[in-house]
Design an enzyme around this catalytic site. Structure first.
Site, PDB file in Angstrom:
ATOM      1  N   LYS A   1      -2.964  -2.912   9.035  1.00 18.73           N
ATOM      2  CA  LYS A   1      -2.997  -2.398   7.659  1.00 18.73           C
ATOM      3  C   LYS A   1      -1.948  -3.098   6.795  1.00 18.73           C
ATOM      4  O   LYS A   1      -2.239  -3.543   5.690  1.00 18.73           O
ATOM      5  CB  LYS A   1      -2.732  -0.885   7.665  1.00 18.73           C
ATOM      6  CG  LYS A   1      -2.502  -0.318   6.279  1.00 18.73           C
ATOM      7  CD  LYS A   1      -2.219   1.171   6.299  1.00 18.73           C
ATOM      8  CE  LYS A   1      -0.771   1.547   6.388  1.00 18.73           C
ATOM      9  NZ  LYS A   1       0.041   1.275   5.198  1.00 18.73           N
ATOM     10  N   ASN A   2      -0.734  -3.186   7.307  1.00 13.15           N
ATOM     11  CA  ASN A   2       0.340  -3.712   6.461  1.00 13.15           C
ATOM     12  C   ASN A   2       0.276  -5.223   6.269  1.00 13.15           C
ATOM     13  O   ASN A   2       0.998  -5.773   5.441  1.00 13.15           O
ATOM     14  CB  ASN A   2       1.716  -3.307   7.015  1.00 13.15           C
ATOM     15  CG  ASN A   2       1.982  -1.829   6.797  1.00 13.15           C
ATOM     16  OD1 ASN A   2       1.198  -1.147   6.128  1.00 13.15           O
ATOM     17  ND2 ASN A   2       3.067  -1.337   7.353  1.00 13.15           N
TER      18      ASN A   2
ATOM     19  N   CYS B   1       7.256   9.029  -3.084  1.00 20.14           N
ATOM     20  CA  CYS B   1       6.299   9.482  -2.088  1.00 20.14           C
ATOM     21  C   CYS B   1       7.029  10.351  -1.103  1.00 20.14           C
ATOM     22  O   CYS B   1       8.236  10.524  -1.194  1.00 20.14           O
ATOM     23  CB  CYS B   1       5.603   8.321  -1.417  1.00 20.14           C
ATOM     24  SG  CYS B   1       6.591   7.541  -0.172  1.00 20.14           S
TER      25      CYS B   1
ATOM     26  N   ARG C   1      11.657   5.425  -2.926  1.00 20.92           N
ATOM     27  CA  ARG C   1      11.080   4.080  -2.819  1.00 20.92           C
ATOM     28  C   ARG C   1      11.092   3.316  -4.143  1.00 20.92           C
ATOM     29  O   ARG C   1      10.058   3.088  -4.768  1.00 20.92           O
ATOM     30  CB  ARG C   1       9.668   4.159  -2.227  1.00 20.92           C
ATOM     31  CG  ARG C   1       9.712   4.735  -0.837  1.00 20.92           C
ATOM     32  CD  ARG C   1       8.363   4.843  -0.214  1.00 20.92           C
ATOM     33  NE  ARG C   1       7.924   3.628   0.452  1.00 20.92           N
ATOM     34  CZ  ARG C   1       6.849   3.590   1.235  1.00 20.92           C
ATOM     35  NH1 ARG C   1       6.149   4.661   1.441  1.00 20.92           N
ATOM     36  NH2 ARG C   1       6.496   2.465   1.810  1.00 20.92           N
ATOM     37  N   PRO C   2      12.281   2.897  -4.562  1.00 21.36           N
ATOM     38  CA  PRO C   2      12.386   2.153  -5.815  1.00 21.36           C
ATOM     39  C   PRO C   2      11.744   0.764  -5.727  1.00 21.36           C
ATOM     40  O   PRO C   2      11.385   0.304  -4.642  1.00 21.36           O
ATOM     41  CB  PRO C   2      13.905   2.025  -6.025  1.00 21.36           C
ATOM     42  CG  PRO C   2      14.509   2.225  -4.682  1.00 21.36           C
ATOM     43  CD  PRO C   2      13.567   3.081  -3.893  1.00 21.36           C
ATOM     44  N   ILE C   3      11.612   0.110  -6.893  1.00 25.06           N
ATOM     45  CA  ILE C   3      11.011  -1.235  -6.938  1.00 25.06           C
ATOM     46  C   ILE C   3      11.981  -2.243  -7.545  1.00 25.06           C
ATOM     47  O   ILE C   3      11.588  -3.323  -7.958  1.00 25.06           O
ATOM     48  CB  ILE C   3       9.688  -1.224  -7.756  1.00 25.06           C
ATOM     49  CG1 ILE C   3       9.888  -0.450  -9.072  1.00 25.06           C
ATOM     50  CG2 ILE C   3       8.533  -0.672  -6.948  1.00 25.06           C
ATOM     51  CD1 ILE C   3       8.788  -0.635 -10.068  1.00 25.06           C
ATOM     52  N   ASP C   4      13.281  -1.850  -7.597  1.00 22.56           N
ATOM     53  CA  ASP C   4      14.272  -2.707  -8.249  1.00 22.56           C
ATOM     54  C   ASP C   4      14.337  -4.109  -7.643  1.00 22.56           C
ATOM     55  O   ASP C   4      14.503  -5.108  -8.362  1.00 22.56           O
ATOM     56  CB  ASP C   4      15.659  -2.035  -8.213  1.00 22.56           C
ATOM     57  CG  ASP C   4      16.089  -1.675  -6.794  1.00 22.56           C
ATOM     58  OD1 ASP C   4      15.244  -1.151  -6.038  1.00 22.56           O
ATOM     59  OD2 ASP C   4      17.249  -1.928  -6.436  1.00 22.56           O
ATOM     60  N   LEU C   5      14.182  -4.228  -6.321  1.00 19.68           N
ATOM     61  CA  LEU C   5      14.306  -5.551  -5.691  1.00 19.68           C
ATOM     62  C   LEU C   5      13.132  -6.456  -6.079  1.00 19.68           C
ATOM     63  O   LEU C   5      13.299  -7.659  -6.272  1.00 19.68           O
ATOM     64  CB  LEU C   5      14.376  -5.414  -4.163  1.00 19.68           C
ATOM     65  CG  LEU C   5      15.567  -4.604  -3.646  1.00 19.68           C
ATOM     66  CD1 LEU C   5      15.440  -4.332  -2.154  1.00 19.68           C
ATOM     67  CD2 LEU C   5      16.875  -5.344  -3.937  1.00 19.68           C
TER      68      LEU C   5
ATOM     69  N   ASP D   1       7.995   2.853  11.087  1.00 24.20           N
ATOM     70  CA  ASP D   1       6.618   3.360  11.149  1.00 24.20           C
ATOM     71  C   ASP D   1       6.236   3.899  12.530  1.00 24.20           C
ATOM     72  O   ASP D   1       5.138   4.426  12.705  1.00 24.20           O
ATOM     73  CB  ASP D   1       5.622   2.261  10.735  1.00 24.20           C
ATOM     74  CG  ASP D   1       5.634   2.038   9.231  1.00 24.20           C
ATOM     75  OD1 ASP D   1       6.265   2.832   8.514  1.00 24.20           O
ATOM     76  OD2 ASP D   1       5.013   1.056   8.775  1.00 24.20           O
TER      77      ASP D   1
ATOM     78  N   VAL E   1      16.003   3.264   7.575  1.00 26.52           N
ATOM     79  CA  VAL E   1      15.216   2.530   6.565  1.00 26.52           C
ATOM     80  C   VAL E   1      14.838   3.421   5.382  1.00 26.52           C
ATOM     81  O   VAL E   1      14.985   3.022   4.229  1.00 26.52           O
ATOM     82  CB  VAL E   1      13.959   1.888   7.211  1.00 26.52           C
ATOM     83  CG1 VAL E   1      13.132   1.146   6.154  1.00 26.52           C
ATOM     84  CG2 VAL E   1      14.362   0.936   8.324  1.00 26.52           C
TER      85      VAL E   1
ATOM     86  N   ARG F   1      -5.694   6.852   5.888  1.00 24.20           N
ATOM     87  CA  ARG F   1      -5.139   5.686   5.200  1.00 24.20           C
ATOM     88  C   ARG F   1      -4.837   4.562   6.186  1.00 24.20           C
ATOM     89  O   ARG F   1      -4.898   3.388   5.820  1.00 24.20           O
ATOM     90  CB  ARG F   1      -3.839   6.071   4.487  1.00 24.20           C
ATOM     91  CG  ARG F   1      -4.018   6.883   3.220  1.00 24.20           C
ATOM     92  CD  ARG F   1      -2.707   6.991   2.493  1.00 24.20           C
ATOM     93  NE  ARG F   1      -2.003   5.722   2.615  1.00 24.20           N
ATOM     94  CZ  ARG F   1      -0.697   5.597   2.832  1.00 24.20           C
ATOM     95  NH1 ARG F   1       0.067   6.647   2.917  1.00 24.20           N
ATOM     96  NH2 ARG F   1      -0.154   4.402   2.944  1.00 24.20           N
TER      97      ARG F   1
HETATM   98  C1  UD1 Z   1       6.470  -1.439   4.040  1.00 19.30           C
HETATM   99  C2  UD1 Z   1       5.325  -0.859   4.847  1.00 19.30           C
HETATM  100  C3  UD1 Z   1       5.689   0.517   5.377  1.00 19.30           C
HETATM  101  C4  UD1 Z   1       6.989   0.445   6.158  1.00 19.30           C
HETATM  102  C5  UD1 Z   1       8.082  -0.244   5.356  1.00 19.30           C
HETATM  103  C6  UD1 Z   1       9.348  -0.493   6.154  1.00 19.30           C
HETATM  104  C7  UD1 Z   1       3.376  -1.822   3.802  1.00 19.30           C
HETATM  105  C8  UD1 Z   1       2.150  -1.611   3.005  1.00 19.30           C
HETATM  106  N1  UD1 Z   1       4.158  -0.761   3.995  1.00 19.30           N
HETATM  107  O1  UD1 Z   1       6.680  -0.551   2.942  1.00 19.30           O
HETATM  108  O2  UD1 Z   1       4.628   0.964   6.213  1.00 19.30           O
HETATM  109  O3  UD1 Z   1       7.417   1.745   6.485  1.00 19.30           O
HETATM  110  O4  UD1 Z   1       7.623  -1.519   4.873  1.00 19.30           O
HETATM  111  O5  UD1 Z   1       9.089  -1.210   7.296  1.00 19.30           O
HETATM  112  O6  UD1 Z   1       3.631  -2.901   4.302  1.00 19.30           O
HETATM  113  N2  UD1 Z   1      13.764  -0.489  -1.382  1.00 19.30           N
HETATM  114  C9  UD1 Z   1      14.603  -0.549  -2.454  1.00 19.30           C
HETATM  115  N3  UD1 Z   1      14.223  -1.281  -3.542  1.00 19.30           N
HETATM  116  C10 UD1 Z   1      13.047  -1.974  -3.588  1.00 19.30           C
HETATM  117  C11 UD1 Z   1      12.199  -1.929  -2.458  1.00 19.30           C
HETATM  118  C12 UD1 Z   1      12.581  -1.166  -1.365  1.00 19.30           C
HETATM  119  O7  UD1 Z   1      15.667   0.063  -2.457  1.00 19.30           O
HETATM  120  O8  UD1 Z   1      12.761  -2.632  -4.601  1.00 19.30           O
HETATM  121  C13 UD1 Z   1      14.140   0.331  -0.196  1.00 19.30           C
HETATM  122  C14 UD1 Z   1      13.164   1.474   0.039  1.00 19.30           C
HETATM  123  O9  UD1 Z   1      13.474   2.588  -0.757  1.00 19.30           O
HETATM  124  C15 UD1 Z   1      13.336   1.746   1.510  1.00 19.30           C
HETATM  125  C16 UD1 Z   1      13.652   0.358   2.078  1.00 19.30           C
HETATM  126  O10 UD1 Z   1      14.027  -0.457   0.978  1.00 19.30           O
HETATM  127  O11 UD1 Z   1      14.425   2.610   1.740  1.00 19.30           O
HETATM  128  C17 UD1 Z   1      12.489  -0.286   2.798  1.00 19.30           C
HETATM  129  O12 UD1 Z   1      11.393  -0.389   1.928  1.00 19.30           O
HETATM  130  P1  UD1 Z   1      10.359  -1.595   1.988  1.00 19.30           P
HETATM  131  O13 UD1 Z   1      10.704  -2.501   3.112  1.00 19.30           O
HETATM  132  O14 UD1 Z   1      10.238  -2.172   0.626  1.00 19.30           O
HETATM  133  O15 UD1 Z   1       9.026  -0.822   2.351  1.00 19.30           O
HETATM  134  P2  UD1 Z   1       7.600  -1.036   1.716  1.00 19.30           P
HETATM  135  O16 UD1 Z   1       7.342  -2.465   1.463  1.00 19.30           O
HETATM  136  O17 UD1 Z   1       7.393  -0.055   0.617  1.00 19.30           O
END
Ligand code: UD1
Length: 422
Positions: free
Chosen positions: A22-23, A117, A122-126, A306, A328, A399
């Protein structure tokens, strides 16, 4: 409303085949946007999340042929829209990975901001810092993220504060069509990143170093469609391994890449599970008793977050004390309450630590799948619980697990999906 009914006590015996990951498939489908000619993908798992991301691409103008089982042909020659609305993005955060390829292809992308969620904010700042470094103008208004680069993106040196999987994928895809070279330091090293990079290179991109701690992307002017077979789902395979261990079963898991399973295999062996590895299959058996283990989740190659809920389900019936440290996500213990209602003895310390005293005598009751992997943990607990476990909120499980009921039934589990009146 549909529910799962699991009656515990059966040993799992036989062979099960893992579906495509899936991922890996979600960003790969999104990456197709970069290609000016059609792509063909194989080993597509039949999952709700796949339908969701295909819905987003269709909205953007991509023509998708899904008439053959486990295959997709995506005609991305015309991308007519640059906006993905809330209705499509809200059900799945991973839809946000279309931003990178869409921005690169169209010079403009507007995606509804994914909400929080169950497992954390789960921010998107990065992601956004990366796009800005590549020269995009980012604005956030009316619940949308707007990324604008009418004259194209420019290669840049980017350091990720945390190896985020989604940010690595999004930035990597955006950088493929940038002018010049992008260096991505401290990226995620997950196998799904490598699979995506292989696909991008198939499409004419120049990505080097995926799977290591530095990725270099030399921008190209155009990309074409690619042909790709998606890697097996290591989390699905791992879930069946744990199911086998918990039921003291004997199962061969086919279509696995053993090197992707190392962190889990090490922990299962420590718990007393017998494992024989081949290149693309793993034989799991558990004739003896399970011993308590200690697990800390980490970015790959550490133990996957996961698999945390599923291994905790196993720990409840291990002899002695086990522990989990979740590093994580900040809120990924929703399954603890439900497992305790089934008789487990789990005490959390803060939002990140849990101590599990075993073995508990689990008894079936009515529980909820609070998120995807928590749902899997409920099924696992149900397989060994006395009596009947009734699991609700199945949309979470749908899902990410293709035909989990059929696959478990074929191994001898007593599990059924039923319709109940609300
Ligand atoms: C992906 C996987 C999910 C898995 C996760 C960690 C998919 C579709 N989903 O989710 O199943 O649990 O990796 O292995 O591939 N973070 C920030 N800022 C950001 C992005 C992330 O602070 O801009 C933090 C998140 O809040 C979290 C950590 O980084 O605490 C890991 O998140 P991330 O690796 O981005 O997970 P996803 O890509 O959402």
């Amino acid at each position: 409303m549909e529910k799962l009914i699991v009656r515990g006590g059966n040993r799992l015996i036989g062979t099960v085949k893992t579906s495509g990951a899936k991922n890996a498939v979600l960003p790969i489908i999104a990456a197709s946007i970069l290609g000016e000619t059609p792509s063909h993908l194989d080993e597509i798992p039949k999952l709700e999340d796949v339908r969701t991301i295909c819905g987003v691409l269709k909205y953007l103008g991509v023509k998708i042929d899904d008439s053959k089982e486990h295959e997709l042909t995506l005609d991305t020659s015309r991308i007519s829209a640059y906006e993905a609305p809330y209705e499509l993005v809200r059900t799945m955060r991973a839809s946000f990975v279309v931003l990178g390829p869409l921005l690169a292809r169209k010079g403009h992308a507007r995606i509804s901001q994914p909400g929080g969620c169950a497992i954390g904010s789960r921010p998107i700042d990065l992601h956004l810092k990366g796009f800005e470094a590549l020269g995009a103008k980012i604005s956030q208004d009316h619940g949308f993220v707007d990324a604008y680069a009418p004259n194209g993106l420019k290669g840049a040196d980017i350091y990720l504060d945390f190896p985020s999987v989604g940010a690595t994928e999004n930035i990597m895809m955006a950088a493929c069509l940038a002018d010049g070279t992008t260096t991505l330091e401290n990226p995620a090293e997950e196998p799904e990143i490598v699979d995506l990079a292989n696909y991008l290179n198939q499409m004419g991109a120049r990505v080097r170093g995926a799977g290591t701690d530095i990725i270099r992307i030399e921008g190209v002017k155009h990309m074409r469609g690619g042909e790709h077979t998606v890697i097996p789902d290591r989390i699905e395979a791992g879930t069946y391994m744990i199911a086998t261990a918990m039921t003291h079963g004997d199962v061969i898991i086919e279509n696995v890449l053993v090197e992707h399973q190392k962190p889990l295999l090490a922990k299962l062996r420590e718990a007393g599970v017998l494992i024989e590895e081949d290149i693309d299959r793993i034989h799991v058996a558990c004739p003896g008793e399970l011993k308590g283990i200690h697990v800390k989740t980490l970015p790959y190659p550490g133990f996957p977050t996961d698999m945390q809920a599923q291994i905790m389900a196993m720990m409840t019936i291990c002899n002695g004390r086990s522990s989990v440290m979740e590093t994580v996500f900040e809120n990924r213990f929703m399954h603890v309450v439900e497992l305790n209602r089934m008789g487990a003895n789990i005490v959390t310390s803060g939002a990140r630590g849990a101590l599990i005293e075993g073995p508990a005598h689990l008894t079936g009751c009515e529980v909820n799948a609070t998120d995807l992997r928590a749902g899997a943990a409920m099924i696992l607990a149900g397989l060994v619980a006395e009596g009947q476990t009734i699991i609700g909120n199945l949309h979470h499980i749908d899902r990410g697990y293709e035909d989990i009921v059929g696959k478990l039934q074929a191994l001898g589990a007593d599990i059924q999906r039923i319709n109940v009146k609300e």
